[in-house]
Design a protein around this motif. Structure first.
Motif, PDB file in Angstrom:
ATOM      1  N   ALA A  19      81.488  53.820  35.589  1.00  0.00           N
ATOM      2  CA  ALA A  19      81.411  54.140  34.165  1.00  0.00           C
ATOM      3  C   ALA A  19      81.739  52.909  33.319  1.00  0.00           C
ATOM      4  O   ALA A  19      81.100  52.675  32.284  1.00  0.00           O
ATOM      5  CB  ALA A  19      82.366  55.285  33.832  1.00  0.00           C
ATOM      6  N   GLN A  20      82.701  52.110  33.761  1.00  0.00           N
ATOM      7  CA  GLN A  20      83.041  50.880  33.029  1.00  0.00           C
ATOM      8  C   GLN A  20      81.891  49.884  33.072  1.00  0.00           C
ATOM      9  O   GLN A  20      81.560  49.258  32.055  1.00  0.00           O
ATOM     10  CB  GLN A  20      84.307  50.253  33.603  1.00  0.00           C
ATOM     11  N   HIS A  21      81.272  49.722  34.230  1.00  0.00           N
ATOM     12  CA  HIS A  21      80.124  48.816  34.345  1.00  0.00           C
ATOM     13  C   HIS A  21      78.988  49.282  33.443  1.00  0.00           C
ATOM     14  O   HIS A  21      78.340  48.468  32.781  1.00  0.00           O
ATOM     15  CB  HIS A  21      79.623  48.731  35.796  1.00  0.00           C
ATOM     16  N   ALA A  22      78.745  50.585  33.434  1.00  0.00           N
ATOM     17  CA  ALA A  22      77.683  51.135  32.590  1.00  0.00           C
ATOM     18  C   ALA A  22      77.999  50.889  31.115  1.00  0.00           C
ATOM     19  O   ALA A  22      77.122  50.482  30.349  1.00  0.00           O
ATOM     20  CB  ALA A  22      77.515  52.629  32.863  1.00  0.00           C
ATOM     21  N   ALA A  23      79.236  51.117  30.721  1.00  0.00           N
ATOM     22  CA  ALA A  23      79.627  50.930  29.322  1.00  0.00           C
ATOM     23  C   ALA A  23      79.478  49.471  28.903  1.00  0.00           C
ATOM     24  O   ALA A  23      79.050  49.188  27.771  1.00  0.00           O
ATOM     25  CB  ALA A  23      81.063  51.396  29.123  1.00  0.00           C
ATOM     26  N   GLN A  24      79.804  48.544  29.793  1.00  0.00           N
ATOM     27  CA  GLN A  24      79.658  47.117  29.480  1.00  0.00           C
ATOM     28  C   GLN A  24      78.206  46.766  29.187  1.00  0.00           C
ATOM     29  O   GLN A  24      77.917  45.858  28.405  1.00  0.00           O
ATOM     30  CB  GLN A  24      80.154  46.253  30.628  1.00  0.00           C
ATOM     31  N   ARG A  26      76.110  48.956  27.961  1.00  0.00           N
ATOM     32  CA  ARG A  26      75.676  49.937  26.960  1.00  0.00           C
ATOM     33  C   ARG A  26      74.632  50.886  27.532  1.00  0.00           C
ATOM     34  O   ARG A  26      73.600  51.159  26.914  1.00  0.00           O
ATOM     35  CB  ARG A  26      75.162  49.247  25.708  1.00  0.00           C
ATOM     36  N   MET A  27      74.915  51.362  28.745  1.00  0.00           N
ATOM     37  CA  MET A  27      74.020  52.298  29.428  1.00  0.00           C
ATOM     38  C   MET A  27      74.798  53.572  29.709  1.00  0.00           C
ATOM     39  O   MET A  27      76.025  53.566  29.782  1.00  0.00           O
ATOM     40  CB  MET A  27      73.550  51.706  30.774  1.00  0.00           C
ATOM     41  N   THR A  28      74.055  54.658  29.913  1.00  0.00           N
ATOM     42  CA  THR A  28      74.716  55.865  30.393  1.00  0.00           C
ATOM     43  C   THR A  28      75.045  55.659  31.867  1.00  0.00           C
ATOM     44  O   THR A  28      74.424  54.824  32.551  1.00  0.00           O
ATOM     45  CB  THR A  28      73.814  57.107  30.257  1.00  0.00           C
ATOM     46  N   LEU A  29      76.001  56.392  32.347  1.00  0.00           N
ATOM     47  CA  LEU A  29      76.365  56.304  33.761  1.00  0.00           C
ATOM     48  C   LEU A  29      75.164  56.673  34.634  1.00  0.00           C
ATOM     49  O   LEU A  29      74.883  56.014  35.636  1.00  0.00           O
ATOM     50  CB  LEU A  29      77.549  57.221  34.062  1.00  0.00           C
TER      51      LEU A  29
END
Length: 59
Positions: A19-24, A26-29
């Motif tokens: 989830a952190q990688h996705a947020a970095q 700016r993507m959904t999980l």
């Protein structure tokens, strides 16, 4: 293209990291995981293709 549902069970720490990688990015999980799976699938198919080509030219 039709879509289907895949349910995954994973460790909470792994889920949080993903989830952190996705947020970095700016993507959904969901988008992040699907893109990672597609990238891995491409890598495997590419490697297999290279190996077949090498065997063809080594023969």
């Amino acid at each position: 293209m039709t879509s289907r549902v895949l349910t995954l069970r994973m460790d909470g720490a792994l889920l949080e990291r993903l989830a952190q990688h996705a947020a970095q990015r700016r993507m959904t999980l969901q988008d992040y995981v699907v893109r990672a799976l597609a990238r891995d699938d491409f890598d495997q198919r590419f490697r297999a293709s290279v190996e077949r080509t090498e065997r063809f030219y080594d023969s």
